[in-house]
Design a protein around this motif. Structure first.
Motif, short mmCIF file in Angstrom:
data_model
loop_
_atom_site.label_atom_id
_atom_site.label_comp_id
_atom_site.label_asym_id
_atom_site.label_seq_id
_atom_site.Cartn_x
_atom_site.Cartn_y
_atom_site.Cartn_z
N THR A 70 0.57 4.23 -1.29
CA THR A 70 -0.03 5.56 -1.27
C THR A 70 -1.08 5.66 -0.18
OG1 THR A 70 -1.85 5.08 -2.80
CG2 THR A 70 0.28 5.68 -3.78
N GLU A 71 -1.27 6.88 0.30
CA GLU A 71 -2.28 7.12 1.34
C GLU A 71 -3.67 6.76 0.82
OE1 GLU A 71 -3.75 7.80 4.97
OE2 GLU A 71 -1.63 7.84 4.44
N GLU A 72 -3.91 7.03 -0.44
CA GLU A 72 -5.21 6.71 -1.03
C GLU A 72 -5.48 5.21 -1.01
OE1 GLU A 72 -7.75 7.39 -5.18
OE2 GLU A 72 -5.64 7.96 -5.06
N SER A 73 -4.46 4.41 -1.36
CA SER A 73 -4.65 2.96 -1.37
C SER A 73 -4.87 2.43 0.03
CB SER A 73 -3.45 2.27 -2.02
OG SER A 73 -2.30 2.33 -1.19
N HIS A 92 0.86 -1.20 0.00
CA HIS A 92 0.00 0.00 0.00
C HIS A 92 0.89 1.24 0.00
CE1 HIS A 92 -3.59 -2.41 0.69
NE2 HIS A 92 -2.98 -3.01 1.69
#
Length: 252
Positions: free
Chosen positions: A198-201, A196
């Motif tokens: 990225t913060e979005e993921s 993961h």
């Protein structure tokens, strides 16, 4: 709660970062004399310095590759010699290995060497002395048994679970317990850097899969390790205990 771990000795593999480092810190905070092993000396030295800064005894550092059979024997021997025997073995080393249906044998062999065989070899090296002393703890950090795609590490961790359950029955009468902890999403180098990134993921995965609403920390695993390592957990063996914020509820 006094876990009665003062002056027990432990070997923690995969201790350079993530769960392994967290386990070493928590055990040291409980008065356990710790040996830490991994391939990256600089990270082991950093962990040792942090443990000392937190008030613990400086751990024994053993640099090595647990996927190499000769190195595994050396690591076990050096840890035992430095600490006067090993009471607690925590097999933390491992890594996800997503592969395709046509992956070559070399990919499978590497995944099993890291995620299963290394733990088996370290355990076999230390187990005779544990049985002779009639006290020992083997704790394996494993993995999910409900993969959504092919991952060679999942197959290796499944082998780890069943090996541990069988071994637990064989050594229970000798005062040795063997247990597994499948972690959920833990804030670690592997999870944040690869799975993961990225913060979005991370937010998306949490919303869909983790009822508690956040990724765990290495110490969330380590606290259970410390309990299972203690005399208080003498009647727990052959168990697989998830620490995953409820993520396993969605396994089916």
């Amino acid at each position: 709660m006094d876990l009665q771990l003062e002056q027990r000795s432990a070997l923690v593999s995969g201790a350079s970062a993530g769960i392994g480092a967290g386990v070493a810190r928590v055990l040291a905070s409980q008065g356990v004399r710790v040996a830490i092993t991994a391939r990256r000396r600089d990270l082991l030295e950093g962990l040792a310095a942090r443990i000392v800064a937190d008030g613990g005894a400086r751990p024994v550092i053993i640099v090595g590759d647990i996927t190499d059979a000769r190195d595994t024997q050396r690591i076990a021997a050096e840890a035992g010699a430095a600490l006067g025997g090993i009471d607690i073995l925590v097999n933390c080393a491992g890594g996800s290995r997503p592969i395709g249906p046509d992956a070559p044998d070399a990919d499978w062999d590497e995944a099993f060497a890291l995620n299963f065989t290394a733990a088996r070899r370290l355990t076999q090296a230390l187990l005779p002395a544990m049985r002779a002393r009639r006290w020992g703890r083997v704790i394996n950090i494993s993995g999910s048994m409900e993969p959504r795609s092919l991952n060679a590490a999942s197959a290796a961790k499944a082998a780890l679970h069943l090996w541990a359950k069988g071994l637990a029955g064989d050594v229970a009468a000798d005062g040795v317990t063997v247990n597994c902890i499948p972690p959920g999403r833990i804030n670690s180098e592997q999870i944040l850097g690869k799975l993961h990134p990225t913060e979005e993921s991370r937010r998306d995965f949490i919303e869909r899969n983790i009822p508690i609403g956040y990724f765990g920390e290495p110490e969330d695993i380590a606290q259970l390790v410390a309990f299972l390592a203690s005399p208080l957990a003498r009647y727990i063996t052959g168990a697989v205990i998830p620490v995953d914020g409820g993520m396993h509820y969605f396994a089916h």
